[in-house]
Design an enzyme around this catalytic site. Structure first.
Site, PDB file in Angstrom:
ATOM      1  N   GLY A  56       0.849  -1.186   0.000  1.00 46.39           N
ATOM      2  CA  GLY A  56       0.000   0.000   0.000  1.00 46.39           C
ATOM      3  C   GLY A  56       0.881   1.231   0.000  1.00 46.39           C
ATOM      4  O   GLY A  56       2.068   1.140   0.313  1.00 46.39           O
ATOM      5  N   CYS A  83       5.467  -6.104   1.432  1.00 43.47           N
ATOM      6  CA  CYS A  83       5.910  -4.706   1.376  1.00 43.47           C
ATOM      7  C   CYS A  83       5.366  -3.896   2.562  1.00 43.47           C
ATOM      8  O   CYS A  83       5.805  -4.094   3.687  1.00 43.47           O
ATOM      9  CB  CYS A  83       5.544  -4.101   0.030  1.00 43.47           C
ATOM     10  SG  CYS A  83       6.459  -2.591  -0.270  1.00 43.47           S
ATOM     11  N   TYR A  84       4.381  -3.026   2.357  1.00 40.40           N
ATOM     12  CA  TYR A  84       3.799  -2.290   3.488  1.00 40.40           C
ATOM     13  C   TYR A  84       3.315  -3.293   4.547  1.00 40.40           C
ATOM     14  O   TYR A  84       3.395  -3.031   5.751  1.00 40.40           O
ATOM     15  CB  TYR A  84       2.637  -1.422   2.995  1.00 40.40           C
ATOM     16  CG  TYR A  84       1.872  -0.718   4.093  1.00 40.40           C
ATOM     17  CD1 TYR A  84       2.413   0.372   4.757  1.00 40.40           C
ATOM     18  CD2 TYR A  84       0.586  -1.154   4.461  1.00 40.40           C
ATOM     19  CE1 TYR A  84       1.709   1.010   5.773  1.00 40.40           C
ATOM     20  CE2 TYR A  84      -0.121  -0.521   5.467  1.00 40.40           C
ATOM     21  CZ  TYR A  84       0.442   0.566   6.125  1.00 40.40           C
ATOM     22  OH  TYR A  84      -0.256   1.189   7.119  1.00 40.40           O
ATOM     23  N   HIS A 170       7.850  -7.745  -3.915  1.00 45.54           N
ATOM     24  CA  HIS A 170       6.513  -8.102  -4.413  1.00 45.54           C
ATOM     25  C   HIS A 170       6.527  -9.446  -5.143  1.00 45.54           C
ATOM     26  O   HIS A 170       6.943  -9.508  -6.300  1.00 45.54           O
ATOM     27  CB  HIS A 170       6.012  -7.004  -5.355  1.00 45.54           C
ATOM     28  CG  HIS A 170       5.694  -5.742  -4.628  1.00 45.54           C
ATOM     29  ND1 HIS A 170       4.455  -5.465  -4.125  1.00 45.54           N
ATOM     30  CD2 HIS A 170       6.487  -4.702  -4.275  1.00 45.54           C
ATOM     31  CE1 HIS A 170       4.476  -4.307  -3.505  1.00 45.54           C
ATOM     32  NE2 HIS A 170       5.703  -3.815  -3.580  1.00 45.54           N
ATOM     33  N   GLU A 172       3.988 -10.980  -6.246  1.00 46.22           N
ATOM     34  CA  GLU A 172       2.845 -11.096  -7.159  1.00 46.22           C
ATOM     35  C   GLU A 172       3.148 -10.594  -8.566  1.00 46.22           C
ATOM     36  O   GLU A 172       2.418 -10.898  -9.500  1.00 46.22           O
ATOM     37  CB  GLU A 172       1.628 -10.355  -6.586  1.00 46.22           C
ATOM     38  CG  GLU A 172       1.688  -8.827  -6.589  1.00 46.22           C
ATOM     39  CD  GLU A 172       2.430  -8.218  -5.397  1.00 46.22           C
ATOM     40  OE1 GLU A 172       3.227  -8.945  -4.762  1.00 46.22           O
ATOM     41  OE2 GLU A 172       2.222  -7.026  -5.114  1.00 46.22           O
ATOM     42  N   SER A 224     -27.290  -9.725 -21.843  1.00 47.06           N
ATOM     43  CA  SER A 224     -26.780  -8.563 -22.579  1.00 47.06           C
ATOM     44  C   SER A 224     -26.265  -8.960 -23.951  1.00 47.06           C
ATOM     45  O   SER A 224     -25.995  -8.110 -24.783  1.00 47.06           O
ATOM     46  CB  SER A 224     -25.642  -7.927 -21.796  1.00 47.06           C
ATOM     47  OG  SER A 224     -24.513  -8.782 -21.871  1.00 47.06           O
ATOM     48  N   GLY A 225     -26.076 -10.258 -24.178  1.00 38.88           N
ATOM     49  CA  GLY A 225     -25.493 -10.687 -25.448  1.00 38.88           C
ATOM     50  C   GLY A 225     -24.039 -11.072 -25.276  1.00 38.88           C
ATOM     51  O   GLY A 225     -23.428 -11.670 -26.153  1.00 38.88           O
ATOM     52  N   GLY A 226     -23.456 -10.744 -24.142  1.00 42.62           N
ATOM     53  CA  GLY A 226     -22.048 -11.071 -23.904  1.00 42.62           C
ATOM     54  C   GLY A 226     -21.895 -12.375 -23.132  1.00 42.62           C
ATOM     55  O   GLY A 226     -22.878 -12.989 -22.716  1.00 42.62           O
ATOM     56  N   VAL A 227     -20.630 -12.737 -22.932  1.00 42.81           N
ATOM     57  CA  VAL A 227     -20.340 -14.034 -22.321  1.00 42.81           C
ATOM     58  C   VAL A 227     -20.765 -14.087 -20.848  1.00 42.81           C
ATOM     59  O   VAL A 227     -21.192 -15.136 -20.360  1.00 42.81           O
ATOM     60  CB  VAL A 227     -18.834 -14.390 -22.508  1.00 42.81           C
ATOM     61  CG1 VAL A 227     -17.925 -13.433 -21.746  1.00 42.81           C
ATOM     62  CG2 VAL A 227     -18.547 -15.819 -22.092  1.00 42.81           C
ATOM     63  N   ASP A 228     -20.716 -12.954 -20.155  1.00 37.02           N
ATOM     64  CA  ASP A 228     -20.997 -12.981 -18.718  1.00 37.02           C
ATOM     65  C   ASP A 228     -22.456 -13.357 -18.429  1.00 37.02           C
ATOM     66  O   ASP A 228     -22.734 -14.247 -17.624  1.00 37.02           O
ATOM     67  CB  ASP A 228     -20.711 -11.609 -18.067  1.00 37.02           C
ATOM     68  CG  ASP A 228     -19.331 -11.110 -18.386  1.00 37.02           C
ATOM     69  OD1 ASP A 228     -18.499 -11.939 -18.788  1.00 37.02           O
ATOM     70  OD2 ASP A 228     -19.092  -9.900 -18.262  1.00 37.02           O
ATOM     71  N   SER A 229     -23.367 -12.660 -19.105  1.00 33.40           N
ATOM     72  CA  SER A 229     -24.767 -12.929 -18.796  1.00 33.40           C
ATOM     73  C   SER A 229     -25.202 -14.277 -19.385  1.00 33.40           C
ATOM     74  O   SER A 229     -26.032 -14.973 -18.808  1.00 33.40           O
ATOM     75  CB  SER A 229     -25.658 -11.800 -19.305  1.00 33.40           C
ATOM     76  OG  SER A 229     -25.492 -11.618 -20.675  1.00 33.40           O
ATOM     77  N   LYS A 368     -12.629 -12.165 -15.857  1.00 32.02           N
ATOM     78  CA  LYS A 368     -13.132 -12.469 -17.203  1.00 32.02           C
ATOM     79  C   LYS A 368     -12.549 -13.764 -17.778  1.00 32.02           C
ATOM     80  O   LYS A 368     -13.269 -14.571 -18.350  1.00 32.02           O
ATOM     81  CB  LYS A 368     -12.774 -11.300 -18.124  1.00 32.02           C
ATOM     82  CG  LYS A 368     -13.442 -11.354 -19.458  1.00 32.02           C
ATOM     83  CD  LYS A 368     -14.870 -10.939 -19.286  1.00 32.02           C
ATOM     84  CE  LYS A 368     -15.593 -10.718 -20.567  1.00 32.02           C
ATOM     85  NZ  LYS A 368     -16.863 -10.021 -20.318  1.00 32.02           N
TER      86      LYS A 368
END
Ligand code: XMP
Length: 512
Positions: A56, A83-84, A170, A172, A224-229, A368
């Site tokens: 942070g 780190c922090y 770090h 990550e 919505s037409g996308g992959v998520d919905s 995603k």
């Protein structure tokens, strides 16, 4: 996620705290960010196998330094400070932290003096990425160093007895090449986590959870037409079958041909009850004269909820509303983290409080790329899985200023050209998002012998893995040239095309 081993990351405001969560999930352990000041008793209730303190920007000596509840140290849950996080652990246990003479930033060589736990299977030296001002100068009682660099005598420390570990660097980031191995060692050697975060287990558990929550009630799912919905609907359909009804609202701000294609694919694939509503006029009427981007989002969000509420009365009753909200939407809506509010994503933040539905958001823990894997496992059509993300408020956020019929036509046609050309050059699947933006700026052009005055279209093509950061794509000139000449030749009223070369941060992906 109940019944899975999980690791919680206390978010102290690091821009990239979410990267830690991703790395841990890549090790097939479930992890989640929580606010740094979550009470120890609340953490204990969740029963995590480990805790990570993120980095942070603060110094432990700042007046408003974010500090964790000191009782977390008594929970007997292994802790890894980064780190922090290291400075905090040292400071809160009576050690000494000072502002170092010079900041240590960049690659350093880590010299490892103990390979019994978090550095298991490490050679004596490893490259690590440092980025800190403050540094520990005296360790608290019970702690010992297990790695150092030329500038940091306490690059990695531990209290083996209490299972508290901390790293000044770090692990990550990709600049610490074996950082993931350190995290793996923490997860499996120290926390003794089981590997149970796989997409198969996610599907199984989520279906069970949906069934338990929904019981015999009915669910309305917004497509919505996308992959998520699509994926949300597929999961809920598997869980509660006929109790699910889907609704596809065309708000008039979709891409070219998107509404027709979405409806057809959905019908062909899932065979769920589908209500389609063309609400274009209603949305566009409400957007008339509105230029403020957040106001546009708010109106669209509100109108969506109105449409759902009306449909719920007409076709219902439905007790549940399902949405394909993802984890980055949740983080960016930022109700719970330290990060400042960036944009209101209407699928999370814009819902009015008096909403009548109970919310079902089975993907809200996923990124995603995880959703795409899930969609593939659920055998959803490839073109839905590959489709670029598209914001809920649609082209309204790609049209700067008022949404007019003319700008909408230009934005839609130009985006379609961008997508077509990327498909043609086999670049579509290699980039994260690619689209056109139109505002109110105009420029002069020549058409035949006459001067014309037309809109400026900006093309934006970015690379990303989860939309939290993004880089503009160095598209070959010949592709840009082709896109540019097609846009000016084929779309009436456009004179200039520009290419956006800003990355996120400091820019965002969408212009509004
Ligand atoms: P930004 O522009 O914030 O976008 O860098 C990050 C990702 O989120 C998408 N996006 C949205 N999605 N509702 C959505 O459902 C929204 O209001 C919204 N705004 C941005 C954007 O397309 C990108 O993938």
């Amino acid at each position: 996620m109940s019944n899975v081993d999980k690791v919680l990351i206390l978010d102290f405001g690091a821009q990239y705290a979410h990267l830690i969560a991703r790395r841990i999930r890549e090790c097939r352990v479930y992890s989640e960010l929580i606010p740094y000041n979550t009470k120890a008793e609340d953490i204990a209730q969740i029963k995590p196998k480990g805790l990570i303190f993120s980095g942070g920007p603060a110094s432990v000596y700042d007046k408003a330094a974010p500090l964790p509840d000191p009782a977390v140290y008594n929970l007997k849950i292994p802790i890894l400070g980064i780190c922090y996080g290291l400075q905090l652990i040292v400071h809160q246990h009576g050690g000494e932290v000072i502002r170092a003479d010079k900041q240590e930033y960049g690659k350093s060589v880590l010299k490892i003096t103990d390979t019994s736990d978090i550095f298991k299977e490490f050679k004596p030296e490893a490259v690590c990425w440092m980025s800190h001002g403050d540094a520990a100068t005296k360790l608290p009682i019970g702690f010992e160093p297990i790695a150092y660099t030329d500038n940091s005598p306490y690059a990695a420390i531990r209290d083996k007895e209490r299972k508290i570990y901390a790293l000044q660097f770090h692990p990550e980031v990709s600049h610490t090449p074996r950082g993931k191995k350190i995290l793996r060692n923490f997860l499996f050697e120290v926390c003794r986590c089981g590997i149970n975060w796989t997409m198969h287990s996610f599907i199984r558990r989520t279906i069970e959870e949906i069934r338990a929550k929904v019981g015999s009630e009915r669910v309305l799912c917004a497509l919505s037409g996308g992959v998520d919905s699509f994926t949300t609907a597929a999961l809920i359909h598997k869980a509660v079958g006929e109790q699910l009804t889907c609704i596809f609202v065309n708000h008039g701000l979709l891409r070219k041909g998107e509404a027709e294609e979405a409806v057809k694919t959905f019908k062909d694939t899932l065979g769920v009850r589908l209500i389609t509503i063309d609400a274009s006029k209603r949305f566009l009427d409400r957007l008339r004269g509105v230029v403020n981007p957040e106001e546009k989002r708010r109106i669209i969000g509100e109108e969506f909820v109105n449409v759902f509420t009306e449909s719920s009365i007409k076709y219902g009753p439905f007790e549940w509303l399902a949405q394909g909200t993802l984890y980055p939407d949740v983080i960016e809506s930022a109700v719970k983290s330290l990060a400042s509010r960036i944009k209101t994503h209407h699928n999370v933040g814009g819902l009015p409080e008096q909403i009548r539905f109970k919310m079902l958001e089975p993907l809200r823990d996923l990124y995603k790329d995880e959703v795409r894997k899930l969609a593939t496992l659920l055998k959803l059509p490839d073109r839905i899985v590959r489709r670029h993300p598209f914001p809920g408020p649609g082209l309204a956020v790609r049209i700067i200023g008022e949404v007019t019929e003319e700008k909408l036509r230009i934005c839609r046609e130009a985006s379609s050209i961008v997508e077509e050309e990327l498909q043609k050059y086999k670049l579509y699947d290699k980039v994260w998002q690619a689209f056109a933006i139109v505002g109110d700026d105009k420029a002069v052009g020549v058409l035949g012998d006459a001067r014309s005055y037309g809109f400026i279209v900006s093309v934006r093509i970015v690379q990303s893995t989860d939309a939290m950061t993004a880089d503009w794509v160095r598209v070959p000139y010949k592709v840009l040239e082709r896109i540019s000449s097609r846009i000016t030749n084929e779309i009436h009223g456009v004179c200039w095309v520009t290419y956006v070369i800003s990355s996120k941060p400091p820019a965002t992906i969408e212009p509004q």
